[in-house]
Design a protein around this motif. Sequence first.
Motif, PDB file in Angstrom:
ATOM      1  N   HIS A 140      -7.539   6.535  10.837  1.00 52.54           N
ATOM      2  CA  HIS A 140      -8.392   6.074   9.730  1.00 52.54           C
ATOM      3  C   HIS A 140      -8.999   7.259   8.983  1.00 52.54           C
ATOM      4  O   HIS A 140      -9.068   7.265   7.747  1.00 52.54           O
ATOM      5  CB  HIS A 140      -9.503   5.153  10.248  1.00 52.54           C
ATOM      6  N   GLN A 143      -6.369   8.891   6.850  1.00 50.33           N
ATOM      7  CA  GLN A 143      -6.069   8.050   5.682  1.00 50.33           C
ATOM      8  C   GLN A 143      -7.174   8.159   4.631  1.00 50.33           C
ATOM      9  O   GLN A 143      -6.897   8.273   3.435  1.00 50.33           O
ATOM     10  CB  GLN A 143      -5.883   6.585   6.103  1.00 50.33           C
ATOM     11  N   GLU A 147      -6.816   9.633   0.794  1.00 46.32           N
ATOM     12  CA  GLU A 147      -7.196   8.889  -0.414  1.00 46.32           C
ATOM     13  C   GLU A 147      -8.156   9.697  -1.275  1.00 46.32           C
ATOM     14  O   GLU A 147      -8.079   9.671  -2.508  1.00 46.32           O
ATOM     15  CB  GLU A 147      -7.795   7.527  -0.045  1.00 46.32           C
TER      16      GLU A 147
END
Length: 175
Positions: A140, A143, A147
């Motif tokens: 997580h 990620q 982003e």
Amino acid sequence: MAKAKKKVFFPTIRLAELAARPGGLLRDDAVDAAARSLESMRAEADGAIRAAIAAMEEIAFDAGRGLDAERISAVLKHADQVVTLAGMFGYAALDTAARSLCDLADGLLRAGLHDRAPIAVHVQTMHLLAPGTMALSAGHTTQMLAELAKVTDHFKFGSLAEAAGQDEFVAAAAP
């Protein structure tokens, strides 16, 4: 004909004299003491990180006020504080997110832009990565940082560290 050897003389400086004196702490003992001293300040640093993030949240989510250059500069100041503390206390993901926000805020200032959304998403990410919040999985975290990189890449502002010729800081902040 043989060349004469040149003699090199080094000036005596106070630091060299102090280092040559007997006594003092062993290097490993001094490093351990410094690490313990730093660790004793972690709770205070965590509080300062959370306070800086809260201040940025207040700026980014204040619907009643626009995001002018003065407020973006305030975000940059708080993000810089987070970079310092996150790096010092080993919060690598938070450090990366805060550096990204610094690059973004600086770029917005230089370009004369006042976009709230990219700042808000960075601040929200930093809130999730702050010490004392829920622990995120490595996947997580990776990620989220990817982003954020997409957001900063969209603006093509570059990195403050690269602009200053300090590429080693960019490499150290990479996830």
